[in-house]
Every structure is written in structure tokens, then in C-alpha cells.
Design an enzyme around this catalytic site. Sequence first.
Site, PDB file in Angstrom:
ATOM      1  N   LEU A 115       0.849  -1.182   0.000  1.00 31.19           N
ATOM      2  CA  LEU A 115       0.000   0.000   0.000  1.00 31.19           C
ATOM      3  C   LEU A 115       0.887   1.236   0.000  1.00 31.19           C
ATOM      4  O   LEU A 115       1.889   1.297   0.720  1.00 31.19           O
ATOM      5  CB  LEU A 115      -0.899  -0.047   1.234  1.00 31.19           C
ATOM      6  CG  LEU A 115      -1.889   1.060   1.515  1.00 31.19           C
ATOM      7  CD1 LEU A 115      -3.116   0.490   2.236  1.00 31.19           C
ATOM      8  CD2 LEU A 115      -1.266   2.144   2.400  1.00 31.19           C
ATOM      9  N   SER A 116       0.545   2.232  -0.823  1.00 30.29           N
ATOM     10  CA  SER A 116       1.271   3.498  -0.896  1.00 30.29           C
ATOM     11  C   SER A 116       2.713   3.239  -1.363  1.00 30.29           C
ATOM     12  O   SER A 116       2.911   2.673  -2.437  1.00 30.29           O
ATOM     13  CB  SER A 116       1.212   4.215   0.454  1.00 30.29           C
ATOM     14  OG  SER A 116       1.679   5.534   0.356  1.00 30.29           O
ATOM     15  N   ASN A 117       3.720   3.619  -0.591  1.00 27.89           N
ATOM     16  CA  ASN A 117       5.088   3.287  -0.987  1.00 27.89           C
ATOM     17  C   ASN A 117       5.275   1.779  -1.100  1.00 27.89           C
ATOM     18  O   ASN A 117       6.041   1.300  -1.937  1.00 27.89           O
ATOM     19  CB  ASN A 117       6.085   3.859   0.014  1.00 27.89           C
ATOM     20  CG  ASN A 117       6.334   5.339  -0.188  1.00 27.89           C
ATOM     21  OD1 ASN A 117       5.822   5.948  -1.120  1.00 27.89           O
ATOM     22  ND2 ASN A 117       7.123   5.935   0.698  1.00 27.89           N
TER      23      ASN A 117
END
Length: 610
Positions: free
Chosen positions: A273-275
Site C-alpha cells: 500500500l502506498s510506498n
Amino acid sequence: MNAFLKRLPLLLLPALAAGGTHAAAVEPAMTSLDFVPGAVRVTTHRDHDDLLSAGLGLAGLAGAPVGFDDPADPSAAQLRRRAIQMSWKGIADLGRLGGYGQVYGGVPMVPGREYQAFAWIPGAHQPHRLLLQAPDRFDKDKRCLVVTASSGSRGIYGAIALAGAWGLPKGCAVVYTDKGAGSGFFDYADDSGVALDGRRAKRGEAPLEFMPPPLPANAGIAVKHLHSGDNPEADWGRHVLQAARFGLAMLDRAYPDQAPFTPQNTRIIATGLSNGGGAVLQAAGLDDDKLLDGVVALEPNVQLAGQGRKLYDYATEAALWLPCALSDARFDTVPFARAPMTRGWAQRCASLHAQGLIKVGTLAAQAAEAYGHLRAAGWSDPAMQVAATSTAFDLWRAIGAGYASAYLRRGPADMPCGFHYAATRPDGTPGVADATTRAAWWSDSAGIPPGNGIGLFGGTDRSADPALVGEQCLRALWTGTDATSKALHAGIDATVALMPRADLPLWVVHGASDGLLPTAFTSEPYVAWLRAEGRHPLYWKVPHAQHFDAFLPLPGFGERHLPLLPYGYAALDRLWAHLQGSAPWPADIRTPAGRPRGGQALTHAALDLP
């Protein structure tokens, strides 16, 4: 409300009572994995302790941070429990109206063992953490390994609410990497860092998560993601693939009667998730050995060569322009667009006007011109509305200062534009951390200051708009042509994702209202690029979802937005069904037409999951 806001830095940047953890065992260095030169720490988690919630259960995870018996010197077991709790709090909506555990997700007890080590990417200056969670109820008939990378710059448990929550209850083992980031801060004031068990140790006392070169005691605080000299983002994909190999080797140790574990006999699913989502997409493009059987990336920070926009570009743009644009009347009812910390935004309009960047004279017209500037640059109205939170919390400046240092491979004493990190005194000025504050960094921090008693200093002046000088300096690193700007661009270019193999099932899930990593700059160009090259990714642009599920309990957020995690779980369920042979991989799939929950509790109908 005020108490929640005081805790926001540890949620953004961008992270207990003693349980039944048995004494740790230390196994010898790996002989088959040359990237793990040291010992592997093995801990058992049963009897009022477990892998998924450290024995806290859903209510405990959602409750107040649980305490340490000795706040200045907490035990490794207590640090682990609190790190797991803070990682859950930083990623998931555990609020009473959010539906976690009733409408989607769950936190069952999952007893098992953890295998943790420091590992090295070839040529790196600093190690990173790897951790395998091996459940007692591992499904030996459907051998599954979930590999994941922490979101943001979080520590090793930074993806537990996604990968652990989905994989462990299904009998999968889960292997985590901090991808060269994490909260193992080094404090020059006492020359200490973080050992493998999460406790503080001084230079030379034990192998440390991060041990930068010696500097004077007044050099402040060093952060691994930003000051390792490794530009770890360029190696995120290698971190993920290395974690998969570590996971297979640890499964051999955990279940020797079933060994060997190989990519041929064990399903390996990558999710993040995200990075962390960007990391698994990087891994997909580097997976020449076909370790991965499928990938699900949520709201990924994915950067492409010649397409989309780079995070550093739009973050430094947002730092300059959003404070003025959000002063426009169209944002009057947006959460946090008129919070107390936004009172200086009108001054930003005046500053941009004084420098000739905005032409018109009245505040209303200046705000409208700034808004038009961002719209022309690709920002959507929903992204700007949600970006009010990141702007109010000064997140853009924190990203710009930190990531510039990482891309330029700078240390804590020579960060660009005069920035540096130091412990904060009660009055907000630089000081020295006490033992209690320092001891909780590893468990509580989300990986990039400010927050948790650490401040971002420098890059300001004594003008009416004190942050402007630093933000313009950071922006000039992107727009400039000198040697430093060229080095920054080279560091960013090293982070781009490559094309995954044609037969790899891949699913991208992103919130349509993401104001931190807008879809127009990240997922949409990535998916379009894959499709133009003959790949067949699935893509959900989820209406009303934004970047931080953990923000949904904030006033005005849950009423307007949906959580993203349930859509990630659903995508993983579909991928797992496909890999087990019970469902074909679809050529396309309907995007759920969810609706905000309003002032009510979340319902299944609101999610509109297929």
C-alpha cells in the site's frame, strides 16, 4: 479532537502490556542466503500473544496506546506489541463507525513464530529488516507466502493491516520488508540506534538497524530512509524479491517436514500500500526468476519514465501552491481547509503575488488563480479537497525535505536547503531527547519526522511567510539545471518501475479522491502504459476513497469517504481464487460504485463489493 491532532504526526509520517511471547532464540547466520550475514532472531507468539494483534484483539488495537513497564527501557516484547498496535492505527480505520471487523476484515488470534534479521542489498551502506510470520496453522495443502513492503517509511510491521490481516487467517505465511526505511532512528546526542529486537543500543554494543558515520553529539537525528546514502527507493523492488527469498528459506526452518519451499511449490503473492504498493510494482518489473504468482498494489507510489508525474515534482508544487489555492471559497466546507493551522494561507497568496507568480491583486482572485494553476497541472477537485489535510499538517514540506536528501544521498548534516532533524523541546525549539521519548521511536514513529518528539528545522526565514524560502529551494532542485538538480533527477530516475512479464496477474486499487498520490499522476499512467504494451492489469479507481483510511474517524472524513482496505482484501481474494484454479482471471472487472456512509456506520451496501 485536540488529542487526536496531537497524535497525527505518528499516523502521517507519510506506525503495551507484556504478553505471552517466549524468550527469543537466535539461530546462526544463513549459509544459503548471502544477503543475511548475521543471526536470525526467532520468537514464539502464543498464549495471550499472537502474530496479527500481539494479543490485543480488535478492541485493544483500537484503544489507547498500551504502556511500557519501564518507559525509559521497555522490553523487546512490549516494543513489539506497541509497534504492531501503532502500525494498525496508522493504516486502518478502527473507529466505531468504520465497520472493521463487522463489515470487512477481522483480527482473529493467529499463534505462530517470527523470524527476523538484518539483510543487505549488494552495494548498500546500511541494512534493512526482514521478518517472516509463520502461523501454527499454516496451510500445508495450499502453500502460500505473502510478501509485502511497509507503507510510507514505516517500520517492519507497516503493512500488517493489509498483508498480515489478509494472509495470516488464511493459513499463509507473511514476509515483510521495511525496504530500507523504518523508524530505527540514530541519535547523535547519545550515539545510539536500534538493535534487532527494537531496543536502543549504542554504537558498537550490537548490530544496529541504522548506524551512520560518526558526527558530533550536536549533529541531531539521522533517519535511515533519508540519510543512509543508499537512495533506498531505487531498490524497493529488490527489497521485495529478497524478502520473498528470505521467506522461503525461513519456511524451510519453520516447517522442516515440508521442506524445501520453492517458487514451484509455494504460491507467492506480493501486495503493498502506498510506498509499499510502489515497491511491489517495482518488484513485478524485476522478477526475472518468476518468484511472484500475482500482485495487488493499493494506491501505489509508482514512478514511470516519461509518463505520469514524479512524487517530488507534485509534492514540491503542492507545498508552494496549495495553501493559496485552498483559500478559494470553493473549499470553505472541506475538512481541515479552515482549521487553525491554515490561517497563514492567505499570506502565501500575497507571497506568490509579490514574486510575480500570481498576477491578480485581491485575495479571492489570487486563490482562484492558484487553483487554476493546479488544475492545469493535472490536480482534480477531489484530490485538492483531500489534499487540504496534507497541506494543513505540513506534509508536503516534510516529503520534499526528506526525499530530496534521500535522492541526493545526503547525510543528516548536509541535507539540502538547510534542513535538519533534531529532538524538540516543549517550546518547539531544538533540544535533546530524553530516554523515554527515544525508547518509543521504534514502536511509535511512522518513519519520517516531524513527530514523536523530533522536529524538522531549517529552511525558514523571519518573513511573514517563513516556510516559503525552504519550499522554493526544494522546488528549485526540481526545476533547476545545475549539478545538484541533475543529481536529484538522476536519483529519481533510478526509482522508475519496469514492465512486468506478460503472464503476471496484476491488480491496482486506488482511491479516486487520493490527495497524496493522485491517480492522475500514478496509477492511471501506469495502467495505461501496461495496456499499451499488451499487458492486462485490472484497475479499480474506487469512488470516494482517499489515501489515509486512518483519517476516516476525523470529523468530516468518514461522512465523505470510503475505506480502501476492503477493496484490497477483495482483490486479494479474487487473485487467490484464480491461483487456486477456481476462478479465471478476468479480462476486465466492474469498479464498485460505493457511496460514502454519511453520518451512519459503514454497511456492506455502501462498499458495493462484487
